[in-house]
Write a protein that holds these residues in place. Structure first.
Motif, PDB file in Angstrom:
ATOM      1  N   LEU A   1      37.850  43.676  42.011  1.00  0.00           N
ATOM      2  CA  LEU A   1      38.780  43.851  40.902  1.00  0.00           C
ATOM      3  C   LEU A   1      38.499  45.199  40.260  1.00  0.00           C
ATOM      4  O   LEU A   1      37.336  45.589  40.103  1.00  0.00           O
ATOM      5  CB  LEU A   1      38.587  42.759  39.844  1.00  0.00           C
TER       6      LEU A   1
ATOM      7  N   ASN B   1      35.262  34.318  43.102  1.00  0.00           N
ATOM      8  CA  ASN B   1      36.604  34.207  42.521  1.00  0.00           C
ATOM      9  C   ASN B   1      36.556  33.634  41.108  1.00  0.00           C
ATOM     10  O   ASN B   1      37.364  34.001  40.246  1.00  0.00           O
ATOM     11  CB  ASN B   1      37.490  33.340  43.412  1.00  0.00           C
TER      12      ASN B   1
ATOM     13  N   TRP C   1      34.200  34.231  38.908  1.00  0.00           N
ATOM     14  CA  TRP C   1      33.837  35.346  38.025  1.00  0.00           C
ATOM     15  C   TRP C   1      35.026  36.286  37.811  1.00  0.00           C
ATOM     16  O   TRP C   1      35.272  36.758  36.712  1.00  0.00           O
ATOM     17  CB  TRP C   1      32.649  36.094  38.603  1.00  0.00           C
ATOM     18  N   PHE C   2      35.777  36.527  38.892  1.00  0.00           N
ATOM     19  CA  PHE C   2      36.981  37.355  38.766  1.00  0.00           C
ATOM     20  C   PHE C   2      37.942  36.751  37.734  1.00  0.00           C
ATOM     21  O   PHE C   2      38.471  37.450  36.866  1.00  0.00           O
ATOM     22  CB  PHE C   2      37.694  37.462  40.109  1.00  0.00           C
ATOM     23  N   GLN C   3      38.163  35.450  37.831  1.00  0.00           N
ATOM     24  CA  GLN C   3      39.093  34.789  36.909  1.00  0.00           C
ATOM     25  C   GLN C   3      38.571  34.829  35.477  1.00  0.00           C
ATOM     26  O   GLN C   3      39.337  35.018  34.526  1.00  0.00           O
ATOM     27  CB  GLN C   3      39.324  33.348  37.363  1.00  0.00           C
TER      28      GLN C   3
ATOM     29  N   GLN D   1      39.191  38.308  34.081  1.00  0.00           N
ATOM     30  CA  GLN D   1      40.602  38.551  33.795  1.00  0.00           C
ATOM     31  C   GLN D   1      41.075  37.780  32.573  1.00  0.00           C
ATOM     32  O   GLN D   1      41.918  38.268  31.809  1.00  0.00           O
ATOM     33  CB  GLN D   1      41.456  38.174  35.012  1.00  0.00           C
TER      34      GLN D   1
END
Length: 211
Positions: free
Chosen positions: A37, A56, A58-60, A63
């Protein structure tokens, strides 16, 4: 898993990753996906290798809750969040995960990088200014290094060696190579290579979706 190659310098960061996602059980192509990201407002790029669900997640979280956070801000909070997440899930199902943060440190007035590895209880490990790559392969730098070509060559060698492994031990490298340059407080992303295995992987992914 994934292929990750980066060149970290105080004035610039170059990162390259493949896009193939393979099944945890059969190690066969499952999807093509960007594995990092970028947050231009924070001068930050976040990448991960290993447990896809953890990465994923952690990405969410970033965001949804931490947009605008700098690499300095996240370095203080990330280890605690990672440990709490793994504890809540009861572990990583025998897998490992590493999160990488690359960004411009306003405190130091230069680019910096950190790795948070499950094997080290997600402690903050400062990355040295150097070339880094995972999985490890033999690399012979020359006096005329060009980007992104140099990083592409490393990932192609990673894929070649990965394909020599028994299928159960393969990382699974393929799809395309996406290249990131962080320099002058800007982030540039582009696709720079498509693997020769791409078409066969795409067919397998389509058939898998239809099954």
């Amino acid at each position: 898993m994934t292929a990750l190659v980066f060149a970290l310098q105080p004035e610039q960061v170059c990162i390259a990753m493949d896009t193939l996602v393979v099944g945890a059980d059969d190690r066969m192509p499952m999807a093509f996906q960007r594995k990092f990201l970028s947050f231009s407002e924070s001068d930050l790029v976040v990448a991960g290798t290993g447990h896809a669900g953890f990465i994923n997640g952690w990405f969410q979280h970033l965001q949804s809750n931490l947009r605008g956070a700098t690499i300095d801000d996240l370095n203080e909070e990330a280890p605690r969040v990672f440990r709490a997440s793994v504890s809540a899930e009861g572990g990583l199902s025998g897998l490992t995960a590493t999160i990488y943060h690359f960004g411009y440190s306003t405190r130091e007035q230069r680019y910096a990088g950190y790795a948070y590895r499950s094997e080290h209880s997600f402690r903050s490990d400062r990355l040295q200014y150097a070339l880094g790559y995972k999985p490890v392969v033999s690399v012979t730098p020359n006096d005329d290094i060009r980007f992104p070509e140099f990083l592409i060559d490393i990932i192609l060698e990673q894929q070649r060696q990965d394909c020599l492994q028994p299928i159960a031990e393969r990382v699974g490298i393929g799809g395309e190579i996406e290249f990131v340059v962080m320099s002058g407080r800007t982030i540039h992303v582009e696709t720079v290579h498509r693997f020769s295995s791409y078409e066969a992987e795409a067919i397998h992914i389509e058939r898998r979706a239809e099954a």
